[in-house]
Design an enzyme around this catalytic site. Structure first.
Site, PDB file in Angstrom:
ATOM      1  N   LYS A 152       0.849  -1.194   0.000  1.00 36.20           N
ATOM      2  CA  LYS A 152       0.000   0.000   0.000  1.00 36.20           C
ATOM      3  C   LYS A 152       0.883   1.242   0.000  1.00 36.20           C
ATOM      4  CE  LYS A 152      -1.683   2.924   2.704  1.00 36.20           C
ATOM      5  NZ  LYS A 152      -1.685   4.105   1.808  1.00 36.20           N
ATOM      6  N   GLY A 205       7.003   5.037   8.209  1.00 32.78           N
ATOM      7  CA  GLY A 205       6.183   6.235   8.288  1.00 32.78           C
ATOM      8  C   GLY A 205       6.367   6.904   9.624  1.00 32.78           C
ATOM      9  N   SER A 206       5.341   7.606  10.057  1.00 27.94           N
ATOM     10  CA  SER A 206       5.456   8.401  11.277  1.00 27.94           C
ATOM     11  C   SER A 206       5.383   7.521  12.525  1.00 27.94           C
ATOM     12  CB  SER A 206       4.326   9.427  11.314  1.00 27.94           C
ATOM     13  OG  SER A 206       3.087   8.764  11.306  1.00 27.94           O
ATOM     14  N   THR A 207       5.952   8.013  13.601  1.00 28.98           N
ATOM     15  CA  THR A 207       5.917   7.291  14.868  1.00 28.98           C
ATOM     16  C   THR A 207       4.476   7.139  15.353  1.00 28.98           C
ATOM     17  OG1 THR A 207       8.168   7.902  15.452  1.00 28.98           O
ATOM     18  CG2 THR A 207       6.699   7.400  17.287  1.00 28.98           C
ATOM     19  N   GLU A 208       3.671   8.158  15.092  1.00 35.30           N
ATOM     20  CA  GLU A 208       2.273   8.131  15.529  1.00 35.30           C
ATOM     21  C   GLU A 208       1.503   6.978  14.866  1.00 35.30           C
ATOM     22  OE1 GLU A 208       0.469  11.678  14.119  1.00 35.30           O
ATOM     23  OE2 GLU A 208      -1.491  11.226  14.999  1.00 35.30           O
ATOM     24  N   GLY A 210       2.876   4.401  13.393  1.00 32.05           N
ATOM     25  CA  GLY A 210       3.558   3.169  13.801  1.00 32.05           C
ATOM     26  C   GLY A 210       3.021   2.622  15.112  1.00 32.05           C
ATOM     27  N   GLU A 227       9.803   1.273  10.756  1.00 30.62           N
ATOM     28  CA  GLU A 227      10.841   2.285  10.503  1.00 30.62           C
ATOM     29  C   GLU A 227      10.156   3.629  10.652  1.00 30.62           C
ATOM     30  OE1 GLU A 227      13.887   1.581  10.029  1.00 30.62           O
ATOM     31  OE2 GLU A 227      13.934  -0.453   9.221  1.00 30.62           O
ATOM     32  N   CYS A 261      13.758  10.657   6.837  1.00 27.11           N
ATOM     33  CA  CYS A 261      13.756  10.221   8.233  1.00 27.11           C
ATOM     34  C   CYS A 261      15.160  10.263   8.821  1.00 27.11           C
ATOM     35  CB  CYS A 261      13.169   8.835   8.347  1.00 27.11           C
ATOM     36  SG  CYS A 261      13.901   7.697   7.184  1.00 27.11           S
ATOM     37  N   GLU A 356      10.243  16.284  15.078  1.00 28.23           N
ATOM     38  CA  GLU A 356      10.707  16.062  13.711  1.00 28.23           C
ATOM     39  C   GLU A 356      10.024  17.083  12.802  1.00 28.23           C
ATOM     40  OE1 GLU A 356       9.388  12.459  11.673  1.00 28.23           O
ATOM     41  OE2 GLU A 356      11.446  12.205  10.989  1.00 28.23           O
TER      42      GLU A 356
HETATM   43  P1  NAP Z   1       2.433   8.364   7.787  1.00 33.60           P
HETATM   44  O1  NAP Z   1       1.345   9.325   7.882  1.00 33.60           O
HETATM   45  O2  NAP Z   1       2.785   7.586   8.979  1.00 33.60           O
HETATM   46  O3  NAP Z   1       2.069   7.409   6.560  1.00 33.60           O
HETATM   47  C1  NAP Z   1       2.845   6.311   6.173  1.00 33.60           C
HETATM   48  C2  NAP Z   1       1.965   5.279   5.495  1.00 33.60           C
HETATM   49  O4  NAP Z   1       1.027   4.773   6.452  1.00 33.60           O
HETATM   50  C3  NAP Z   1       1.136   5.848   4.349  1.00 33.60           C
HETATM   51  O5  NAP Z   1       1.022   4.864   3.343  1.00 33.60           O
HETATM   52  C4  NAP Z   1      -0.203   6.105   5.015  1.00 33.60           C
HETATM   53  O6  NAP Z   1      -1.274   6.106   4.099  1.00 33.60           O
HETATM   54  C5  NAP Z   1      -0.288   4.917   5.947  1.00 33.60           C
HETATM   55  N1  NAP Z   1      -1.218   5.090   7.067  1.00 33.60           N
HETATM   56  C6  NAP Z   1      -1.718   6.256   7.574  1.00 33.60           C
HETATM   57  N2  NAP Z   1      -2.561   5.987   8.600  1.00 33.60           N
HETATM   58  C7  NAP Z   1      -2.601   4.646   8.749  1.00 33.60           C
HETATM   59  C8  NAP Z   1      -3.274   3.749   9.642  1.00 33.60           C
HETATM   60  N3  NAP Z   1      -4.081   4.200  10.594  1.00 33.60           N
HETATM   61  N4  NAP Z   1      -3.088   2.422   9.508  1.00 33.60           N
HETATM   62  C9  NAP Z   1      -2.258   1.937   8.563  1.00 33.60           C
HETATM   63  N5  NAP Z   1      -1.594   2.720   7.681  1.00 33.60           N
HETATM   64  C10 NAP Z   1      -1.749   4.069   7.776  1.00 33.60           C
HETATM   65  O7  NAP Z   1       3.789   9.019   7.334  1.00 33.60           O
HETATM   66  P2  NAP Z   1       3.996   9.995   6.112  1.00 33.60           P
HETATM   67  O8  NAP Z   1       3.236  11.247   6.477  1.00 33.60           O
HETATM   68  O9  NAP Z   1       3.697   9.348   4.848  1.00 33.60           O
HETATM   69  O10 NAP Z   1       5.592  10.173   6.137  1.00 33.60           O
HETATM   70  C11 NAP Z   1       6.243  11.010   7.038  1.00 33.60           C
HETATM   71  C12 NAP Z   1       6.791  10.255   8.243  1.00 33.60           C
HETATM   72  O11 NAP Z   1       7.402   9.026   7.891  1.00 33.60           O
HETATM   73  C13 NAP Z   1       7.861  11.001   8.985  1.00 33.60           C
HETATM   74  O12 NAP Z   1       7.582  11.014  10.355  1.00 33.60           O
HETATM   75  C14 NAP Z   1       9.153  10.230   8.725  1.00 33.60           C
HETATM   76  O13 NAP Z   1      10.153  10.291   9.672  1.00 33.60           O
HETATM   77  C15 NAP Z   1       8.666   8.867   8.559  1.00 33.60           C
HETATM   78  N6  NAP Z   1       9.593   8.097   7.729  1.00 33.60           N
HETATM   79  C16 NAP Z   1      10.424   7.181   8.321  1.00 33.60           C
HETATM   80  C17 NAP Z   1      11.327   6.464   7.566  1.00 33.60           C
HETATM   81  C18 NAP Z   1      12.245   5.441   8.178  1.00 33.60           C
HETATM   82  O14 NAP Z   1      12.804   4.650   7.462  1.00 33.60           O
HETATM   83  N7  NAP Z   1      12.427   5.393   9.478  1.00 33.60           N
HETATM   84  C19 NAP Z   1      11.382   6.662   6.187  1.00 33.60           C
HETATM   85  C20 NAP Z   1      10.540   7.589   5.617  1.00 33.60           C
HETATM   86  C21 NAP Z   1       9.634   8.287   6.404  1.00 33.60           C
HETATM   87  P3  NAP Z   1      -1.838   7.462   3.411  1.00 33.60           P
HETATM   88  O15 NAP Z   1      -0.783   8.481   3.534  1.00 33.60           O
HETATM   89  O16 NAP Z   1      -2.096   7.020   2.020  1.00 33.60           O
HETATM   90  O17 NAP Z   1      -3.087   7.820   4.128  1.00 33.60           O
END
Ligand code: NAP
Ligand code: MG
Length: 453
Positions: A152, A205-208, A210, A227, A261, A356
């Protein structure tokens, strides 16, 4: 419908159907059906299909890079490098099917040994900042180990993942092994997390989010790797090659417009060289070329969305605990542009130093001695990456051991290599991607005992 926006122009790049629960369930069914055949394929055959997939990505590098550059708003030169890494990741793990070794273990009365089994259907949930690259870090080891997947992508950046599904099929990956569903995380992502026939979720994705995935996965005891975010330190000691450290610092925080990240967004500088370092940094920041992602000249593109730009702006208010020291330049709209910004000196308690930002905003925090540097480096809930700049080798190793983070570099700001493990300490997540370690995250160890007497 999903309207995919091009961040550099704010225009609609493509419209596509929005997936929901039905599409996820159908994809999981296809993946379950494909699993026995993919798992049973001779290791050498599975390897050669993955080599073919690596070649297919390399053949279509320019097409995929342009799509990624436009959809994510990243410089084309960076997007090409990312596609090279995607191909390299598939090539690296193509070697794995024939090298998934077990142990033989001395026991009484028989023979004991271990084998590695695939998990089954794995759900991959990825963000918008490095869309196909981060997907490949999960896809390649998952497929090499014999799993089938449902991917996804983020709703903001689904295009390369959807194109990839076609590339995989054309390269000889059997029908149903790789499934991609574009749709909102709160619906499609959550359904993958809850689905009784998904064995594992690999999330970036985000810690929240996660945190909510870890909680949701508990109901079915799903395997989870996470991650998450970061607030990584870039520690510059007075005895470092200051020109090299200052020249390297901007790309480590403004690369991908700071939407990384691993961004070294807390630059910790020994107080005695703060002025010299800031002078060198100013020259480097002011020379960053921000502009059209498709221009060969561009070094930084726009942010991903208007909402994200709002969030990033909220950290740059010129307040006393985080004053603006350096401001680069950026084009006017349309496009979600944001000029590279350095805040200095930043109080370690300031919001800009703790949260962040995920945008092109660096915070510079002065420190006194080595202990002070270590204390500040660890003064965060995150622990993803970090850098140490010094000419004293023993100090470099002491500090590297003392920082609680998964990926550290000395006299370099790089984090990611296909062959080395990548992942976080603390609230940056758990599990490791890349390197041999990633295969642990997509297999179960099975112990078999054969009685011989
Ligand atoms: P995000 O909001 O956490 O979204 C990541 C993914 O999760 C997206 O595909 C999102 O879908 C999906 N998602 C959202 N809510 C969900 C839920 N309740 N259940 C399951 N999946 C859900 O993060 P983002 O805004 O895309 O990216 C920014 C964050 O990612 C930053 O905090 C960054 O540090 C972190 N990040 C970490 C790494 C690492 O390797 N550690 C790498 C890149 C990014 P939709 O967006 O399609 O709704
Ligand atoms: Mg989000």
């Amino acid at each position: 419908m999903i309207q995919v926006i091009e961040p550099a122009t704010e225009a609609v790049l493509e419209e596509l159907p929005r997936g929901g629960i039905e599409e996820i369930d159908a994809a999981v069914d296809r993946a379950r059906e494909a699993f026995p055949g993919w798992r049973a394929m001779a290791p050498g055959e599975r390897a050669s299909r993955l080599y073919a997939l690596a070649d297919a990505v390399a053949d279509r590098r320019e097409e995929l890079a342009v799509l990624e550059a436009r959809n994510a708003g990243k410089p084309i030169a960076d997007a090409r490098g990312e596609m090279d890494m995607v191909a390299a990741t598939f090539r690296y793990y193509a070697g794995a099917p024939e090298r998934l070794l077990g142990d033989t273990i001395p026991v009484a009365g028989g023979q004991a040994f271990t084998v590695r089994e695939p998990l089954g259907v794995v759900g991959l949930i990825v963000p918008w900042n490095f869309p196909l690259t981060i997907a490949a870090w999960k896809l390649a080891p998952a497929l090499a180990a014999g799993n089938t997947v449902v991917l996804k992508p983020a709703e903001l950046t689904p295009l390369t993942a959807l194109r990839f599904a076609r590339v995989a099929l054309d390269a000889g990956i059997p029908e149903g092994v790789v499934n991609v569903v574009a749709g909102p995380g709160s619906v499609c992502g959550q359904r993958l997390v809850e689905h009784p026939h998904v064995a594992k979720i690999a999330f970036t994705g985000s810690t929240e989010v996660g945190r909510s995935i870890a909680a949701g996965a508990a109901a079915t005891i799903k395997r989870v790797t996470l991650e998450l975010g970061g607030k990584s330190p870039n520690v510059v000691f007075a005895d470092a090659d200051l020109e090299a450290a200052a020249a390297a610092a901007p790309s480590a925080v403004f690369g991908n417009a700071g939407q990384d990240c691993c961004a070294r967004s807390r630059i910790l500088v020994q107080r005695s060289v703060l002025d010299r370092f800031m002078d060198a940094l100013e020259d480097a920041v002011e020379s960053i070329r921000v502009g059209d992602p498709l221009s060969e000249e561009s070094e930084m593109g726009p942010l991903i969305s208007a909402a994200h730009r709002e969030k990033v702006s909220s950290f740059v208010n010129g307040s006393g605990d985080a004053p603006v020291a350096i401001r680069g330049s950026a084009p006017d709209g349309p496009g979600y542009w944001f000029a590279p910004t350095v805040l200095c000196p930043v109080d370690p308690g300031a919001r800009a130093a703790r949260e962040e930002i995920f945008g092109p905003v660096a915070t510079v925090i002065p420190f006194g001695d080595e202990n002070d540097a270590i204390r500040l480096a660890n003064d965060t809930v995150y622990g993803l990456s970090g850098s140490i700049w010094t000419r004293d080798g023993a100090r470099a190793l002491r500090v590297a051991r003392a920082i609680d983070a998964g990926v550290l570099s000395i006299n370099s700001n790089t984090s990611v290599r296909v062959a080395t493990p990548f992942g976080g300490f603390k609230q940056s997540g758990y599990g490791r991607e890349l390197g041999p370690h990633a295969l642990d995250a997509y297999t179960e160890v099975k112990s078999i005992y054969y009685a011989t007497s």
